[in-house]
Design an enzyme around this catalytic site. Structure first.
Site, PDB file in Angstrom:
ATOM      1  N   GLY A   1      -7.694   1.490  -4.742  1.00  0.00           N
ATOM      2  CA  GLY A   1      -7.797   2.396  -3.604  1.00  0.00           C
ATOM      3  C   GLY A   1      -6.499   3.144  -3.351  1.00  0.00           C
ATOM      4  O   GLY A   1      -6.506   4.325  -2.969  1.00  0.00           O
ATOM      5  N   ASP A   2      -5.372   2.478  -3.577  1.00  0.00           N
ATOM      6  CA  ASP A   2      -4.076   3.127  -3.394  1.00  0.00           C
ATOM      7  C   ASP A   2      -3.865   4.217  -4.430  1.00  0.00           C
ATOM      8  O   ASP A   2      -3.346   5.297  -4.121  1.00  0.00           O
ATOM      9  CB  ASP A   2      -2.955   2.094  -3.492  1.00  0.00           C
ATOM     10  CG  ASP A   2      -3.011   1.064  -2.383  1.00  0.00           C
ATOM     11  OD1 ASP A   2      -3.494   1.404  -1.282  1.00  0.00           O
ATOM     12  OD2 ASP A   2      -2.597  -0.082  -2.618  1.00  0.00           O
TER      13      ASP A   2
ATOM     14  N   LYS B   1       0.812  -1.216   0.000  1.00  0.00           N
ATOM     15  CA  LYS B   1       0.000   0.000   0.000  1.00  0.00           C
ATOM     16  C   LYS B   1       0.844   1.263   0.000  1.00  0.00           C
ATOM     17  O   LYS B   1       0.542   2.242  -0.684  1.00  0.00           O
ATOM     18  CB  LYS B   1      -0.972  -0.010   1.176  1.00  0.00           C
ATOM     19  CG  LYS B   1      -2.106  -1.005   0.996  1.00  0.00           C
ATOM     20  CD  LYS B   1      -3.171  -0.842   2.051  1.00  0.00           C
ATOM     21  CE  LYS B   1      -4.374  -1.707   1.684  1.00  0.00           C
ATOM     22  NZ  LYS B   1      -4.992  -1.317   0.413  1.00  0.00           N
ATOM     23  N   GLY B   2       1.911   1.258   0.791  1.00  0.00           N
ATOM     24  CA  GLY B   2       2.762   2.443   0.828  1.00  0.00           C
ATOM     25  C   GLY B   2       3.406   2.717  -0.509  1.00  0.00           C
ATOM     26  O   GLY B   2       3.338   3.837  -1.041  1.00  0.00           O
TER      27      GLY B   2
ATOM     28  N   GLY C   1     -16.162   1.848  -4.245  1.00  0.00           N
ATOM     29  CA  GLY C   1     -15.973   1.056  -5.456  1.00  0.00           C
ATOM     30  C   GLY C   1     -16.633   1.717  -6.654  1.00  0.00           C
ATOM     31  O   GLY C   1     -16.492   2.918  -6.881  1.00  0.00           O
TER      32      GLY C   1
ATOM     33  N   SER D   1      -0.610  -0.692 -13.218  1.00  0.00           N
ATOM     34  CA  SER D   1      -1.871  -0.063 -13.624  1.00  0.00           C
ATOM     35  C   SER D   1      -1.928   1.429 -13.284  1.00  0.00           C
ATOM     36  O   SER D   1      -2.894   2.104 -13.630  1.00  0.00           O
ATOM     37  CB  SER D   1      -3.042  -0.771 -12.941  1.00  0.00           C
ATOM     38  OG  SER D   1      -3.067  -0.487 -11.548  1.00  0.00           O
TER      39      SER D   1
END
Length: 307
Positions: A252-253, A41-42, A223, A292
């Protein structure tokens, strides 16, 4: 000069398998396609912020393995500051195993590895580097005391704290007090608040509770249904973009990293949320988490198209 933000969080090496469907317990599903990439995530949020146009200070922990060398090389290629990275001896870099089905939905297992070795002492050692950052983005894939220390250090440095409370976990009250903006998804929101959210009225009730605990803005990602936003001044829902879904991993990240950049550049709250939504929409149309992540020109083009 680019806007400078800090991202404090995890780094993983992602092993992704695109399968016809996600395996059930004791089941093997063949016919998959594998992909290996930088993740966590970071790191995902740091890369999203860098590609959206910010100068990024990334604070994270890597193992003393060969993967760490690849990670440093990839981050360096993006022009990211590596001053905040540490190596944890005799430890592997964090690893994530990701299953993705044909509809783009995923399930993920994570081995923390070096992420568990990111300590409050390291945060103290790099706190001076946060002085010139306008915003600091933090998640929960590192130890909670380290997360709290990072939020405290950011506030002391005059940096606005954006807390992405993911993955879902109980959140320390001190952390909420240090956070200016909080960006949970619905499941994470329920974990923090302690009750089920079934409709918009309950979402508004949950946001009102959080707004009394420290954050000035609550942004709940929904979402494909967009984003719910509540502050002391306004409440609104920003619809998502209608795009084909290939892989939702890391969406989300991407939203959080891009949101942080827009806010740091002085965008109005609604405009910043739209910027984040556009970036996330582009990301779900591609396979993988890091691969992505869209660049700034792509985000601006989707916003201009308005689809």
């Amino acid at each position: 000069m680019a806007t400078k933000i800090a991202v404090v969080g995890s780094t993983n090496w992602d092993i992704s398998l695109k399968l016809p469907r996600i395996p059930r317990p004791k089941e093997t599903v063949a016919g998959g396609v594998s992909q290996f990439s930088l993740g966590g995530k970071g790191a995902n949020q740091a890369v999203a912020a860098a590609k959206a146009g910010a100068e990024v200070l990334f604070v994270s922990a890597l193992g003393d393995d060969g993967v760490a060398q690849q990670v440093r090389a990839q981050l360096g290629q993006l022009g990211m500051s590596l001053e905040g990275l540490i190596t944890v001896p005799q430890t592997n870099t964090g690893t994530a195993l990701i299953f993705v089905d044909e509809q783009g939905e995923n399930c993920i297992g994570v081995a923390d590895g070096a992420n568990a070795g990111l300590t409050s002492d390291h945060i103290s050692s790099v706190a001076g580097l946060m002085t010139n950052t306008s915003h600091t983005l933090i998640q929960l894939e590192i130890p909670m005391p380290t997360v709290v220390a990072a939020a405290r250090a950011a506030k002391a440095a005059g940096s606005q704290v954006i807390l992405n409370p993911a993955p879902a976990a109980a959140v320390d009250s001190a952390l909420l007090a240090y956070s200016d903006i909080i960006t949970p998804n619905q499941v994470e929101m329920e974990q923090i608040i302690g009750f089920k959210i079934n409709d918009v009225s309950e979402l508004q009730k949950a946001a009102a509770v959080l707004l009394k605990k420290g954050p000035q803005v609550v942004i709940v990602t929904l979402g494909g249904d967009g984003v719910f936003v509540a502050s002391q001044e306004e409440t609104f829902t920003e619809p998502g973009f209608h795009v084909p879904v290939v892989d939702t991993t890391g969406a989300g990240d991407v939203f959080n990293g891009s949101l942080a950049v827009a806010l740091a550049e002085g965008a109005a709250l609604r405009d910043a949320v739209q910027f984040g939504c556009a970036a996330a929409a582009l990301s779900v149309g591609r396979a993988g988490a890091m691969s992505s992540v869209p660049n700034r020109a792509e985000i601006q083009a989707l916003l201009a198209a308005g689809t």
